[in-house]
Design a protein around this motif. Structure first.
Motif, mmCIF file in Angstrom:
data_model
loop_
_atom_site.group_PDB
_atom_site.id
_atom_site.type_symbol
_atom_site.label_atom_id
_atom_site.label_comp_id
_atom_site.label_asym_id
_atom_site.label_seq_id
_atom_site.Cartn_x
_atom_site.Cartn_y
_atom_site.Cartn_z
ATOM 1 N N VAL A 1 0.854 -1.202 0.000
ATOM 2 C CA VAL A 1 0.000 0.000 0.000
ATOM 3 C C VAL A 1 0.889 1.252 0.000
ATOM 4 N N PRO A 2 0.377 2.379 -0.512
ATOM 5 C CA PRO A 2 1.174 3.620 -0.472
ATOM 6 C C PRO A 2 1.548 3.992 0.960
ATOM 7 N N SER A 3 2.722 4.587 1.132
ATOM 8 C CA SER A 3 3.208 4.875 2.488
ATOM 9 C C SER A 3 2.381 5.938 3.203
ATOM 10 N N GLY A 4 1.578 6.725 2.450
ATOM 11 C CA GLY A 4 0.825 7.796 3.097
ATOM 12 C C GLY A 4 -0.612 7.452 3.432
ATOM 13 N N VAL A 5 -1.015 6.172 3.359
ATOM 14 C CA VAL A 5 -2.427 5.847 3.599
ATOM 15 C C VAL A 5 -2.792 6.032 5.066
ATOM 16 N N THR A 6 -4.058 6.378 5.293
ATOM 17 C CA THR A 6 -4.537 6.624 6.655
ATOM 18 C C THR A 6 -4.896 5.303 7.336
ATOM 19 N N GLU A 7 -5.157 5.398 8.642
ATOM 20 C CA GLU A 7 -5.579 4.228 9.425
ATOM 21 C C GLU A 7 -6.873 3.634 8.854
ATOM 22 N N VAL A 8 -7.807 4.495 8.461
ATOM 23 C CA VAL A 8 -9.089 4.036 7.904
ATOM 24 C C VAL A 8 -8.854 3.294 6.589
ATOM 25 N N GLU A 9 -7.965 3.835 5.755
ATOM 26 C CA GLU A 9 -7.667 3.196 4.471
ATOM 27 C C GLU A 9 -6.969 1.855 4.666
ATOM 28 N N ARG A 10 -6.065 1.789 5.649
ATOM 29 C CA ARG A 10 -5.383 0.518 5.952
ATOM 30 C C ARG A 10 -6.396 -0.542 6.371
ATOM 31 N N ARG A 11 -7.312 -0.145 7.245
ATOM 32 C CA ARG A 11 -8.335 -1.073 7.715
ATOM 33 C C ARG A 11 -9.184 -1.587 6.538
ATOM 34 N N ALA A 12 -9.525 -0.693 5.615
ATOM 35 C CA ALA A 12 -10.349 -1.075 4.456
ATOM 36 C C ALA A 12 -9.638 -2.118 3.605
ATOM 37 N N VAL A 13 -8.325 -1.930 3.392
ATOM 38 C CA VAL A 13 -7.559 -2.894 2.586
ATOM 39 C C VAL A 13 -7.515 -4.253 3.286
ATOM 40 N N VAL A 14 -7.180 -4.239 4.580
ATOM 41 C CA VAL A 14 -7.080 -5.491 5.345
ATOM 42 C C VAL A 14 -8.418 -6.229 5.336
#
Length: 344
Positions: A104-117
């Motif tokens: 994932v891009p290094s600048g993604v937010t916590e919400v975006e990380r959760r969505a990917v996972v």
């Protein structure tokens, strides 16, 4: 003991690459899904759906569920990933469920990380891990990230450009710009609209970038041209015009300048000891966007630092995600896992 296959995914805005341990890269398809409007019926994913962009009847929508390197439409992303994973998993590994590492891009937010996972787990993974794309690109390009020496990676994908300085298995400085291959395409389409009074689609702009595009033209580079078709903005009728590589170089100046400024910004805040390592090793360019002709020369001239284009520029992140699953002990402090993020 049976176990699911370990899988690495480069979940890109433009394309998805999937690596399976022991098999290498087994899937490379555009990040596109075609759906019947108003229903959940999937008509096509990947290359088949990409061919439908701009050509579908009113009841079918061909969409890109990722934007700027992150999930823009969670449901469509999950549907797309589920179908891609079905294509690459054996019946046995589907039953035992794989471990999946996603770049994932290094600048993604916590919400975006959760969505990917969450999307990866819903698509069938037993455990999901996230790794920053520049770290994955470095691993996939053969850099020993555990060394106490500095390496700089500029990963230019479809939706984002990730710039990072890596040392001792971690990222020392990084930034993520929402400017990359897609922005190049949009800049070309804007230029053609403004200077040629012609409306073209994103696929035509992308083809121009690949066929005759360049970041600059050297004196020895021949000027090449291409004929394109679109809609005349004045008459509203179909029209064919000729576009040259000089036009494309001019069209791309603004997004390329923003990437140069991002690279310079990271170099300015990197510790001097690591700068010395970077000058010795050079800046590593990865990602599909890095294949733009002479982009390495432009970056070298702008920074004064040697620039090296990775041999496997397009595959580097996908290869790195796969290899990272074998390096969990080294990377444990830099990874995000479904074990932690879904419990919060």
């Amino acid at each position: 003991m049976f176990r699911g296959e370990d899988i690495g995914i480069d979940l890109g805005t433009a394309s998805v690459l999937i690596y399976v341990r022991g098999k290498g890269i087994v899937l490379r398809e555009p990040s596109v899904i075609a759906m019947v409007q108003g229903t959940k019926e999937v008509k096509a994913v990947g290359a088949e759906a990409y061919r439908m962009i701009g050509r579908t009847p009113a009841n079918i929508v061909a969409a890109k569920p990722l934007r700027d390197g992150v999930i823009a439409d969670y449901t469509l992303t999950e549907q797309m990933l589920t179908r891609f994973l079905k294509k690459v998993l054996t019946p046995t590994s589907r039953f035992f469920r794989p471990q999946v590492m996603v770049g994932v891009p290094s600048g993604v937010t916590e919400v975006e990380r959760r969505a990917v996972v969450q999307a990866i787990v819903e698509a069938g993974a037993k455990r999901a891990f996230l790794i920053d794309e520049p770290m994955a690109a470095a691993i996939g390009s053969g850099i020993n990230i555990a060394e106490p020496t500095g390496s700089m990676v500029v990963d230019i994908g479809g939706g984002s450009t990730d710039i990072a300085v890596i040392s001792l298995g971690g990222i020392v400085q990084s930034t993520s710009l929402r400017i990359a291959g897609n922005e190049f395409d949009e800049a070309i389409a804007r230029y053609i609209r403004t200077h040629k009074n012609l409306l073209i689609g994103e696929r035509t702009a992308e083809e121009l970038k690949i066929q005759i595009g360049a970041a600059k033209l050297r004196p020895e580079d021949p000027e090449v041209t291409a004929e394109i078709r679109g809609r005349d903005l004045i008459s509203g009728l179909p029209k064919t015009v000729e576009v040259s590589s000089v036009d494309i170089v001019e069209a791309l100046q603004e997004p390329i300048q923003k990437i140069i400024e991002g690279v310079k910004g990271i170099l300015e805040i990197t510790p001097p000891e690591l700068i010395s390592d970077i000058i010795d090793r050079g800046i590593l360019l990865t990602g599909g966007g890095s294949l733009l002709r002479n982009l390495d020369l432009v970056l070298r001239e702008a920074t004064g630092v040697p620039v090296v284009l990775a041999e496997n520029a397009i595959e580097a992140v996908a290869l790195g995600t796969g290899r990272a699953l074998e390096m969990l002990h080294v990377l444990k402090d830099t990874l995000v896992s479904s074990d932690n993020i879904l419990k919060r």
